[in-house]
Design a protein around this motif. Structure first.
Motif, mmCIF file in Angstrom:
data_model
loop_
_atom_site.group_PDB
_atom_site.id
_atom_site.type_symbol
_atom_site.label_atom_id
_atom_site.label_comp_id
_atom_site.label_asym_id
_atom_site.label_seq_id
_atom_site.Cartn_x
_atom_site.Cartn_y
_atom_site.Cartn_z
ATOM 1 N N ALA A 157 0.829 -1.195 0.000
ATOM 2 C CA ALA A 157 0.000 0.000 0.000
ATOM 3 C C ALA A 157 0.867 1.251 0.000
ATOM 4 O O ALA A 157 1.943 1.276 0.634
ATOM 5 N N ASP A 158 0.431 2.270 -0.733
ATOM 6 C CA ASP A 158 1.107 3.564 -0.906
ATOM 7 C C ASP A 158 2.184 3.538 -1.981
ATOM 8 O O ASP A 158 2.762 4.590 -2.287
ATOM 9 N N ASP A 159 2.478 2.368 -2.575
ATOM 10 C CA ASP A 159 3.389 2.332 -3.716
ATOM 11 C C ASP A 159 2.654 2.827 -4.961
ATOM 12 O O ASP A 159 1.450 2.585 -5.121
ATOM 13 N N ASP A 160 3.402 3.496 -5.845
ATOM 14 C CA ASP A 160 2.827 3.957 -7.107
ATOM 15 C C ASP A 160 3.111 2.942 -8.206
ATOM 16 O O ASP A 160 4.233 2.419 -8.304
ATOM 17 N N ILE A 161 2.123 2.674 -9.037
ATOM 18 C CA ILE A 161 2.293 1.753 -10.156
ATOM 19 C C ILE A 161 1.638 2.318 -11.403
ATOM 20 O O ILE A 161 0.743 3.173 -11.330
ATOM 21 N N ILE A 162 2.111 1.853 -12.562
ATOM 22 C CA ILE A 162 1.455 2.109 -13.828
ATOM 23 C C ILE A 162 1.223 0.751 -14.463
ATOM 24 O O ILE A 162 2.106 -0.117 -14.411
ATOM 25 N N ALA A 163 0.024 0.527 -14.996
ATOM 26 C CA ALA A 163 -0.343 -0.821 -15.431
ATOM 27 C C ALA A 163 -1.155 -0.791 -16.707
ATOM 28 O O ALA A 163 -1.917 0.143 -16.973
ATOM 29 N N ARG A 164 -0.975 -1.841 -17.487
ATOM 30 C CA ARG A 164 -1.799 -2.059 -18.665
ATOM 31 C C ARG A 164 -2.766 -3.199 -18.368
ATOM 32 O O ARG A 164 -2.395 -4.201 -17.755
ATOM 33 N N GLY A 165 -4.009 -3.045 -18.819
ATOM 34 C CA GLY A 165 -4.997 -4.083 -18.565
ATOM 35 C C GLY A 165 -6.270 -3.847 -19.349
ATOM 36 O O GLY A 165 -6.285 -3.090 -20.329
ATOM 37 N N LYS A 166 -7.319 -4.473 -18.903
ATOM 38 C CA LYS A 166 -8.598 -4.374 -19.609
ATOM 39 C C LYS A 166 -9.727 -4.171 -18.612
ATOM 40 O O LYS A 166 -9.845 -4.907 -17.635
ATOM 41 N N MET A 167 -10.544 -3.156 -18.893
ATOM 42 C CA MET A 167 -11.708 -2.879 -18.048
ATOM 43 C C MET A 167 -12.887 -3.704 -18.531
ATOM 44 O O MET A 167 -13.243 -3.689 -19.705
ATOM 45 N N GLY A 168 -13.470 -4.459 -17.618
ATOM 46 C CA GLY A 168 -14.642 -5.271 -17.935
ATOM 47 C C GLY A 168 -15.680 -5.134 -16.846
ATOM 48 O O GLY A 168 -15.805 -4.079 -16.210
ATOM 49 N N THR A 177 -8.763 -6.039 -15.134
ATOM 50 C CA THR A 177 -7.823 -7.156 -15.122
ATOM 51 C C THR A 177 -6.436 -6.604 -15.431
ATOM 52 O O THR A 177 -6.189 -6.118 -16.536
ATOM 53 N N PHE A 178 -5.550 -6.641 -14.435
ATOM 54 C CA PHE A 178 -4.183 -6.164 -14.624
ATOM 55 C C PHE A 178 -3.411 -7.192 -15.441
ATOM 56 O O PHE A 178 -3.346 -8.368 -15.068
ATOM 57 N N ASP A 179 -2.799 -6.733 -16.537
ATOM 58 C CA ASP A 179 -1.995 -7.631 -17.364
ATOM 59 C C ASP A 179 -0.512 -7.431 -17.095
ATOM 60 O O ASP A 179 0.212 -8.385 -16.804
ATOM 61 N N LYS A 180 -0.049 -6.179 -17.188
ATOM 62 C CA LYS A 180 1.347 -5.852 -16.949
ATOM 63 C C LYS A 180 1.425 -4.707 -15.945
ATOM 64 O O LYS A 180 0.633 -3.760 -16.013
ATOM 65 N N ILE A 181 2.395 -4.791 -15.026
ATOM 66 C CA ILE A 181 2.545 -3.775 -13.986
ATOM 67 C C ILE A 181 4.007 -3.337 -13.884
ATOM 68 O O ILE A 181 4.915 -4.173 -13.907
ATOM 69 N N ASN A 182 4.211 -2.038 -13.757
ATOM 70 C CA ASN A 182 5.531 -1.470 -13.459
ATOM 71 C C ASN A 182 5.414 -0.516 -12.288
ATOM 72 O O ASN A 182 4.346 0.063 -12.042
ATOM 73 N N ARG A 183 6.514 -0.335 -11.574
ATOM 74 C CA ARG A 183 6.568 0.703 -10.551
ATOM 75 C C ARG A 183 6.746 2.061 -11.211
ATOM 76 O O ARG A 183 7.232 2.156 -12.348
ATOM 77 N N CYS A 184 6.385 3.125 -10.518
ATOM 78 C CA CYS A 184 6.595 4.479 -11.036
ATOM 79 C C CYS A 184 6.476 5.466 -9.900
ATOM 80 O O CYS A 184 6.253 5.087 -8.741
ATOM 81 N N VAL A 185 6.623 6.739 -10.228
ATOM 82 C CA VAL A 185 6.392 7.817 -9.264
ATOM 83 C C VAL A 185 5.259 8.682 -9.799
ATOM 84 O O VAL A 185 5.353 9.241 -10.896
ATOM 85 N N PHE A 186 4.192 8.774 -9.027
ATOM 86 C CA PHE A 186 3.031 9.577 -9.415
ATOM 87 C C PHE A 186 3.391 11.049 -9.236
ATOM 88 O O PHE A 186 4.015 11.431 -8.251
ATOM 89 N N PRO A 187 2.998 11.920 -10.182
ATOM 90 C CA PRO A 187 3.367 13.340 -10.084
ATOM 91 C C PRO A 187 2.759 14.004 -8.854
ATOM 92 O O PRO A 187 1.552 13.916 -8.615
ATOM 93 N N THR A 188 3.610 14.691 -8.086
ATOM 94 C CA THR A 188 3.127 15.362 -6.872
ATOM 95 C C THR A 188 2.361 16.639 -7.190
ATOM 96 O O THR A 188 1.583 17.122 -6.362
ATOM 97 N N ASP A 189 2.586 17.177 -8.390
ATOM 98 C CA ASP A 189 1.925 18.431 -8.775
ATOM 99 C C ASP A 189 0.743 18.189 -9.708
ATOM 100 O O ASP A 189 0.313 19.100 -10.421
ATOM 101 N N PHE A 190 0.212 16.966 -9.698
ATOM 102 C CA PHE A 190 -0.884 16.643 -10.621
ATOM 103 C C PHE A 190 -2.127 17.465 -10.308
ATOM 104 O O PHE A 190 -2.562 17.554 -9.156
#
Length: 299
Positions: A157-168, A177-190
């Motif tokens: 929990a609290d880790d940032d991820i970016i993922a490719r998948g399919k919404m159903g 459904t998460f297919d591929k996942i990578n770690r990342c840093v979410f923008p603090t100024d979003f």
């Protein structure tokens, strides 16, 4: 084409535009037709051309369309940084707002709010993952791969991820459904961008009707009380619009119905393109209820 039959010869005429006539004469089409018809039938054929005026084709656009008046619907995205590959580097660093993901393939990102390891019936591990990108929340399943399972187990929990998948959909609810996942840093100024709002066509103008009294449904169908003057002395149209939702991008209008009021004394209703008079509408009511005698004066 029309034709006349004589004892041994059949004459016919082709009604063509000037351009069509030019093409037929230039390419000897009449001779080709005559020979073809003579082979198929026991007669000789002789053709001629009757020229008709070319129909004027109205232009698709009645006025010039300027580029500044065209609307572009741009997808709302989030760009992350410091991507650390777990599954696939081709996921990239740009994700769609969770709020805008309705169905199909998508790349999403966000902060993990919950991750729970589970086990399938055949003993293989999988994960229930929930993320939040501040525009919306999303939950779904991730089925592990041998090469990445240990790295996925390190997520918390609290880790940032970016993922490719399919919404159903699962049990009537959206499910990712998460297919591929990578770690990342979410923008603090979003900062969330506003949703796209479709503008009215440029040839439309804004009108401001005169204020009217608030009419409740009960008072409209109450035959014992009189309707206000705003309704009884004014011609107006009431629209009933059915849509698949309220979002301008994925949703659409499925049906538009109208009631045309002529001072509440003469009403015509339209439904799916057909217009019903008062008598026809009364007949429809009676088809539903045979005891229905008459419509109230304001219906």
């Amino acid at each position: 084409m029309y034709s006349t039959v004589f004892p041994e010869i059949v004459t016919y005429k082709l009604r063509l535009t000037p351009d069509g006539n030019e093409y037929v004469m230039k390419n000897g089409i009449l001779s080709v037709i005559n020979e073809h018809m003579a082979r198929k039938f026991c007669n000789d054929f002789s053709g001629s051309v009757d020229i008709k005026e070319a129909e004027e084709i109205p232009p698709i656009l009645t006025r010039e369309v300027f580029e500044s008046q065209l609307q572009k619907i741009e997808a709302r995205t989030i760009k992350v940084s410091d991507v650390e590959v777990i599954d696939d580097k081709s996921i990239g660093d740009t994700a769609t707002y969770i709020e805008d993901v309705v169905s199909g393939d998508a790349v999403v990102c966000g902060k993990i709010t919950e991750i729970v390891e589970k086990e399938s019936k055949n003993g293989k591990p999988y994960f229930l993952i929930r993320i939040d990108d501040t525009t919306g929340r999303l939950s779904g399943l991730y089925f592990t791969k041998k090469y990445s399972v240990e790295k996925i187990k390190q997520l918390k929990a609290d880790d940032d991820i970016i993922a490719r998948g399919k919404m159903g959909e699962y049990n009537g609810r959206p499910s990712f459904t998460f297919d591929k996942i990578n770690r990342c840093v979410f923008p603090t100024d979003f900062v969330k961008k506003p949703k796209f709002k479709k503008k009215a066509p440029f040839e439309y103008s804004t009108v401001f009707p005169e204020p009217a009294s608030t009419i409740k449904v009960k008072s409209v169908f109450d035959t014992d009380s009189a309707l206000p003057e705003e309704l009884t002395s004014t011609d107006y149209v009431v629209f009933d619009i059915e849509t698949t939702g309220l979002d301008v991008i994925p949703d659409s209008v499925t049906e538009i119905g109208t009631d045309i009021f002529d001072g509440c004394t003469n009403i015509r209703a339209t439904y799916k393109g057909k217009t019903y008079s008062y008598a026809e509408r009364l007949e429809l009511y009676r088809a539903i209820d045979s005891n229905y005698q008459d419509l109230p004066a304001h219906l």
